[in-house]
Scaffold this motif. Structure first.
Motif, PDB file in Angstrom:
ATOM      1  N   THR A 239      -1.364  -4.565  -2.044  1.00 11.04           N
ATOM      2  CA  THR A 239      -0.422  -5.563  -1.536  1.00 11.04           C
ATOM      3  C   THR A 239      -0.830  -6.968  -1.965  1.00 11.04           C
ATOM      4  O   THR A 239      -2.018  -7.249  -2.142  1.00 11.04           O
ATOM      5  CB  THR A 239      -0.309  -5.499   0.003  1.00 11.04           C
ATOM      6  OG1 THR A 239       0.687  -6.425   0.438  1.00 11.04           O
ATOM      7  CG2 THR A 239      -1.629  -5.834   0.682  1.00 11.04           C
ATOM      8  N   ASP A 240       0.179  -7.819  -2.125  1.00 13.16           N
ATOM      9  CA  ASP A 240      -0.080  -9.243  -2.379  1.00 13.16           C
ATOM     10  C   ASP A 240       0.381 -10.076  -1.184  1.00 13.16           C
ATOM     11  O   ASP A 240       0.489 -11.299  -1.263  1.00 13.16           O
ATOM     12  CB  ASP A 240       0.606  -9.705  -3.666  1.00 13.16           C
ATOM     13  CG  ASP A 240       2.117  -9.480  -3.659  1.00 13.16           C
ATOM     14  OD1 ASP A 240       2.659  -9.047  -2.610  1.00 13.16           O
ATOM     15  OD2 ASP A 240       2.765  -9.731  -4.694  1.00 13.16           O
ATOM     16  N   GLY A 241       0.669  -9.394  -0.076  1.00 14.41           N
ATOM     17  CA  GLY A 241       1.159 -10.073   1.117  1.00 14.41           C
ATOM     18  C   GLY A 241       2.669 -10.188   1.169  1.00 14.41           C
ATOM     19  O   GLY A 241       3.239 -10.489   2.206  1.00 14.41           O
ATOM     20  N   GLU A 242       3.312  -9.939   0.026  1.00 17.85           N
ATOM     21  CA  GLU A 242       4.781  -9.994  -0.063  1.00 17.85           C
ATOM     22  C   GLU A 242       5.379  -8.617  -0.327  1.00 17.85           C
ATOM     23  O   GLU A 242       6.502  -8.327   0.077  1.00 17.85           O
ATOM     24  CB  GLU A 242       5.188 -10.948  -1.203  1.00 17.85           C
ATOM     25  CG  GLU A 242       4.640 -12.367  -1.073  1.00 17.85           C
ATOM     26  CD  GLU A 242       5.255 -13.129   0.088  1.00 17.85           C
ATOM     27  OE1 GLU A 242       6.385 -12.795   0.463  1.00 17.85           O
ATOM     28  OE2 GLU A 242       4.585 -14.034   0.626  1.00 17.85           O
ATOM     29  N   VAL A 243       4.623  -7.785  -1.020  1.00 19.09           N
ATOM     30  CA  VAL A 243       5.076  -6.451  -1.429  1.00 19.09           C
ATOM     31  C   VAL A 243       3.916  -5.484  -1.201  1.00 19.09           C
ATOM     32  O   VAL A 243       2.751  -5.857  -1.355  1.00 19.09           O
ATOM     33  CB  VAL A 243       5.447  -6.446  -2.937  1.00 19.09           C
ATOM     34  CG1 VAL A 243       5.771  -5.044  -3.419  1.00 19.09           C
ATOM     35  CG2 VAL A 243       6.634  -7.372  -3.200  1.00 19.09           C
ATOM     36  N   ILE A 244       4.227  -4.243  -0.815  1.00 24.91           N
ATOM     37  CA  ILE A 244       3.224  -3.168  -0.796  1.00 24.91           C
ATOM     38  C   ILE A 244       3.674  -2.097  -1.765  1.00 24.91           C
ATOM     39  O   ILE A 244       4.819  -1.628  -1.698  1.00 24.91           O
ATOM     40  CB  ILE A 244       3.050  -2.555   0.614  1.00 24.91           C
ATOM     41  CG1 ILE A 244       2.514  -3.587   1.607  1.00 24.91           C
ATOM     42  CG2 ILE A 244       2.093  -1.365   0.557  1.00 24.91           C
ATOM     43  CD1 ILE A 244       2.369  -3.054   3.031  1.00 24.91           C
ATOM     44  N   ILE A 245       2.803  -1.709  -2.687  1.00 27.60           N
ATOM     45  CA  ILE A 245       3.097  -0.622  -3.626  1.00 27.60           C
ATOM     46  C   ILE A 245       2.161   0.541  -3.312  1.00 27.60           C
ATOM     47  O   ILE A 245       0.939   0.433  -3.491  1.00 27.60           O
ATOM     48  CB  ILE A 245       2.906  -1.055  -5.092  1.00 27.60           C
ATOM     49  CG1 ILE A 245       3.796  -2.258  -5.431  1.00 27.60           C
ATOM     50  CG2 ILE A 245       3.207   0.118  -6.024  1.00 27.60           C
ATOM     51  CD1 ILE A 245       3.611  -2.770  -6.854  1.00 27.60           C
ATOM     52  N   PRO A 246       2.708   1.667  -2.808  1.00 28.77           N
ATOM     53  CA  PRO A 246       1.841   2.815  -2.512  1.00 28.77           C
ATOM     54  C   PRO A 246       1.396   3.525  -3.788  1.00 28.77           C
ATOM     55  O   PRO A 246       2.141   3.591  -4.769  1.00 28.77           O
ATOM     56  CB  PRO A 246       2.732   3.718  -1.653  1.00 28.77           C
ATOM     57  CG  PRO A 246       4.134   3.331  -1.991  1.00 28.77           C
ATOM     58  CD  PRO A 246       4.109   1.893  -2.437  1.00 28.77           C
ATOM     59  N   PHE A 247       0.172   4.045  -3.755  1.00 30.47           N
ATOM     60  CA  PHE A 247      -0.354   4.853  -4.850  1.00 30.47           C
ATOM     61  C   PHE A 247       0.004   6.318  -4.592  1.00 30.47           C
ATOM     62  O   PHE A 247       0.630   6.652  -3.597  1.00 30.47           O
ATOM     63  CB  PHE A 247      -1.872   4.706  -4.951  1.00 30.47           C
ATOM     64  CG  PHE A 247      -2.352   3.333  -5.334  1.00 30.47           C
ATOM     65  CD1 PHE A 247      -1.492   2.386  -5.892  1.00 30.47           C
ATOM     66  CD2 PHE A 247      -3.681   2.972  -5.135  1.00 30.47           C
ATOM     67  CE1 PHE A 247      -1.944   1.117  -6.257  1.00 30.47           C
ATOM     68  CE2 PHE A 247      -4.145   1.709  -5.488  1.00 30.47           C
ATOM     69  CZ  PHE A 247      -3.282   0.782  -6.043  1.00 30.47           C
ATOM     70  N   ILE A 248      -0.444   7.172  -5.491  1.00 28.41           N
ATOM     71  CA  ILE A 248      -0.250   8.607  -5.311  1.00 28.41           C
ATOM     72  C   ILE A 248      -1.012   9.049  -4.056  1.00 28.41           C
ATOM     73  O   ILE A 248      -2.075   8.511  -3.741  1.00 28.41           O
ATOM     74  CB  ILE A 248      -0.734   9.360  -6.582  1.00 28.41           C
ATOM     75  CG1 ILE A 248      -0.172  10.775  -6.609  1.00 28.41           C
ATOM     76  CG2 ILE A 248      -2.260   9.359  -6.706  1.00 28.41           C
ATOM     77  CD1 ILE A 248      -0.336  11.451  -7.962  1.00 28.41           C
ATOM     78  N   SER A 249      -0.455  10.001  -3.300  1.00 26.37           N
ATOM     79  CA  SER A 249      -1.079  10.434  -2.048  1.00 26.37           C
ATOM     80  C   SER A 249      -2.329  11.276  -2.320  1.00 26.37           C
ATOM     81  O   SER A 249      -2.512  11.811  -3.413  1.00 26.37           O
ATOM     82  CB  SER A 249      -0.079  11.262  -1.232  1.00 26.37           C
ATOM     83  OG  SER A 249       0.288  12.432  -1.953  1.00 26.37           O
ATOM     84  N   ALA A 250      -3.179  11.376  -1.296  1.00 25.62           N
ATOM     85  CA  ALA A 250      -4.405  12.165  -1.422  1.00 25.62           C
ATOM     86  C   ALA A 250      -4.680  12.895  -0.119  1.00 25.62           C
ATOM     87  O   ALA A 250      -4.112  12.566   0.931  1.00 25.62           O
ATOM     88  CB  ALA A 250      -5.586  11.267  -1.783  1.00 25.62           C
ATOM     89  N   LYS A 251      -5.555  13.884  -0.172  1.00 26.03           N
ATOM     90  CA  LYS A 251      -5.975  14.611   1.026  1.00 26.03           C
ATOM     91  C   LYS A 251      -7.489  14.703   1.044  1.00 26.03           C
ATOM     92  O   LYS A 251      -8.097  15.213   0.110  1.00 26.03           O
ATOM     93  CB  LYS A 251      -5.358  16.018   1.053  1.00 26.03           C
ATOM     94  CG  LYS A 251      -5.785  16.832   2.268  1.00 26.03           C
ATOM     95  CD  LYS A 251      -4.931  18.069   2.435  1.00 26.03           C
ATOM     96  CE  LYS A 251      -5.472  18.969   3.552  1.00 26.03           C
ATOM     97  NZ  LYS A 251      -5.685  18.271   4.818  1.00 26.03           N
ATOM     98  N   ASP A 252      -8.084  14.196   2.115  1.00 25.88           N
ATOM     99  CA  ASP A 252      -9.533  14.242   2.299  1.00 25.88           C
ATOM    100  C   ASP A 252      -9.899  15.494   3.103  1.00 25.88           C
ATOM    101  O   ASP A 252      -9.072  16.045   3.819  1.00 25.88           O
ATOM    102  CB  ASP A 252      -9.983  12.969   3.037  1.00 25.88           C
ATOM    103  CG  ASP A 252     -11.492  12.780   3.028  1.00 25.88           C
ATOM    104  OD1 ASP A 252     -12.188  13.553   2.333  1.00 25.88           O
ATOM    105  OD2 ASP A 252     -11.979  11.865   3.708  1.00 25.88           O
ATOM    106  N   HIS A 253     -11.143  15.920   2.970  1.00 26.74           N
ATOM    107  CA  HIS A 253     -11.682  17.041   3.741  1.00 26.74           C
ATOM    108  C   HIS A 253     -12.923  16.509   4.457  1.00 26.74           C
ATOM    109  O   HIS A 253     -14.000  16.400   3.855  1.00 26.74           O
ATOM    110  CB  HIS A 253     -12.045  18.209   2.813  1.00 26.74           C
ATOM    111  CG  HIS A 253     -10.881  18.760   2.044  1.00 26.74           C
ATOM    112  ND1 HIS A 253     -10.228  18.044   1.062  1.00 26.74           N
ATOM    113  CD2 HIS A 253     -10.254  19.965   2.125  1.00 26.74           C
ATOM    114  CE1 HIS A 253      -9.249  18.786   0.561  1.00 26.74           C
ATOM    115  NE2 HIS A 253      -9.248  19.948   1.191  1.00 26.74           N
ATOM    116  N   LYS A 254     -12.764  16.143   5.731  1.00 30.05           N
ATOM    117  CA  LYS A 254     -13.794  15.399   6.455  1.00 30.05           C
ATOM    118  C   LYS A 254     -14.953  16.251   6.962  1.00 30.05           C
ATOM    119  O   LYS A 254     -16.099  15.826   6.954  1.00 30.05           O
ATOM    120  CB  LYS A 254     -13.164  14.673   7.655  1.00 30.05           C
ATOM    121  CG  LYS A 254     -12.363  13.439   7.281  1.00 30.05           C
ATOM    122  CD  LYS A 254     -13.264  12.274   7.007  1.00 30.05           C
ATOM    123  CE  LYS A 254     -12.494  10.991   6.777  1.00 30.05           C
ATOM    124  NZ  LYS A 254     -13.337   9.940   6.201  1.00 30.05           N
TER     125      LYS A 254
END
Length: 414
Positions: free
Chosen positions: A199-214
């Motif tokens: 984000t630059d405070g004006e726009v949010i660009i999501p990245f590719i999703s991920a899945k963690d294994h905690k």
């Protein structure tokens, strides 16, 4: 171009590896870095971890960009100090970093701006917190208010577990001051997903999703860790889920950032829960995830340095972030006994036989050798046309790596 990279984990090794691919990057100074960044192309480790000393280093060495990996320095106000000196830095201000630095602050922010999240209560008094968990619906989630390096969340299924967690945090101070306050919230049943974004405070660009294994053991059993492996994209993040996320979490978050006038230029990480009742936000992180970064960045086709500069220049509205139409899998190898008690100083061998990219975390260079120096030692990341192909490559690769007591889950991405 000279870059200063703050941090010493697997996330920072992945950031260094990706930024080094930019042709105009001449040198990346890693503070303090690790055994992986020691051997990484264009990288040099420097033994500095004090914020004021880092400011001085950036001034005297003509650093054109500083990138902050960990949350600790962001919450301590490193960005504010760099900006005061006119230095170019990527990350949110100290005030904005409270979205991760304080669970109470972030939950109040979510509630205020209509971000869909679990019901919660805040406590700063031991007796009141104990009284609440002695009578609440189970299971219940107990979170330390402050930074706890991923160890500040307990899901209590039994009453005695809830009482113990409250006493551990507030009375016995097992997390220091991080447990002075607690957020206790309703338990949500579903599948977790990690959505890193910029984000630059004006726009949010999501990245590719991920899945963690905690969890430390196969089948998601045992105590939680910093993360034992990741895959991307997350197979549960379909179009419907991402649309729900955008509408009920991302857009309200951006509205809140604007209305609160938060100086937020950096990474914003959304930890979400996909339930039968829709998508809920579990938490914000104000930096890249570890080990999510180790699968997201290898799939990113866009240049990371250019992307960071676009954010700092508030030009994300004219920017696209591109990803490969492939799958990535990262399997983490940890020291025997992690996350409770473990030994260090063992030589790591076999990495030269691995065709995949190995990102180091708890590893240090000594006399040209790599030795273990932490709980999570390294992660092997592989890419495939399918998740199964990526998984098979990852396990084929990590089988070639060895150090005394090496341990890794066998079911990452299954």
């Amino acid at each position: 171009m000279k870059i200063l990279l703050v941090g010493n984990g697997g996330r920072e090794h992945a950031l260094a590896y990706k930024m080094a691919q930019n042709p105009i990057v001449e040198k990346i100074y890693c503070s303090k870095g690790n055994g992986g960044t020691y051997f990484e192309n264009k990288c040099e480790n420097i033994d500095i971890d004090n914020i004021d000393d880092l400011v001085n280093f950036a001034q005297t060495n003509n650093i054109e960009l500083t990138v902050v990996g960990p949350e600790k320095e962001l919450c301590e106000g490193i960005v504010d100090k760099f900006k005061e000196k006119g230095l170019r830095i990527f990350g949110p201000s100290k005030e904005a970093a409270q979205l991760e630095g304080s669970k109470a602050f972030s939950k109040d922010f979510m509630k205020k701006y209509g971000v869909k999240t679990a019901e919660y209560s805040k406590f700063y008094n031991l007796k009141e917190a104990l009284n609440y968990v002695e009578n609440c619906v189970l299971p219940v989630v107990i979170k330390a208010d402050g930074l706890a390096a991923g160890k500040g969340v307990v899901i209590a299924e039994k009453r005695e577990e809830a009482i113990k967690a409250v006493k551990d945090f507030m009375e016995d101070k097992i997390l220091g001051n991080a447990g002075d306050g607690l957020v206790i919230e309703e338990f949500l049943e579903g599948v977790e997903a990690s959505i890193l974004s910029i984000t630059d405070g004006e726009v949010i660009i999501p990245f590719i999703s991920a899945k963690d294994h905690k969890a430390i053991n196969d089948g998601n059993k045992g105590p939680n860790t910093g993360g034992m492996g990741t895959i991307a994209p997350n197979p549960y993040c379909n179009e419907e889920v991402l649309k729900d996320f955008t509408q009920h979490i991302m857009i309200p978050t951006l509205n809140g950032i604007k209305k609160e006038k938060l100086d937020y230029i950096g990474i914003i990480f959304f930890g979400i829960m996909i339930t039968k009742k829709g998508i809920y936000l579990l938490e914000y992180n104000v930096r890249m995830g570890d080990p999510e970064t180790q699968v997201v960045l290898p799939l990113m086709e866009s240049d990371l340095v250019e992307l960071i500069n676009s954010a700092i220049d508030k030009n994300l509205k004219n920017t696209k972030v591109l990803f490969k139409n492939q799958h990535a899998c990262c399997v983490i190898a940890s020291s025997k006994g992690y996350p409770i008690k473990y030994e260090n100083g063992f030589e790591i061998t076999g990495v030269n036989k691995v065709k995949a990219k190995t990102f180091f975390a708890g590893a240090e260079e000594k006399n040209g050798k790599l030795l273990t120096s932490g709980g999570r030692v390294l992660g092997v990341t592989t890419i495939g046309k399918t998740l199964e192909e990526a998984r098979n490559k990852a396990y084929d690769s990590i089988n070639k790596v060895h150090f005394d007591g090496i341990y890794y889950r066998k079911d990452i991405g299954k």
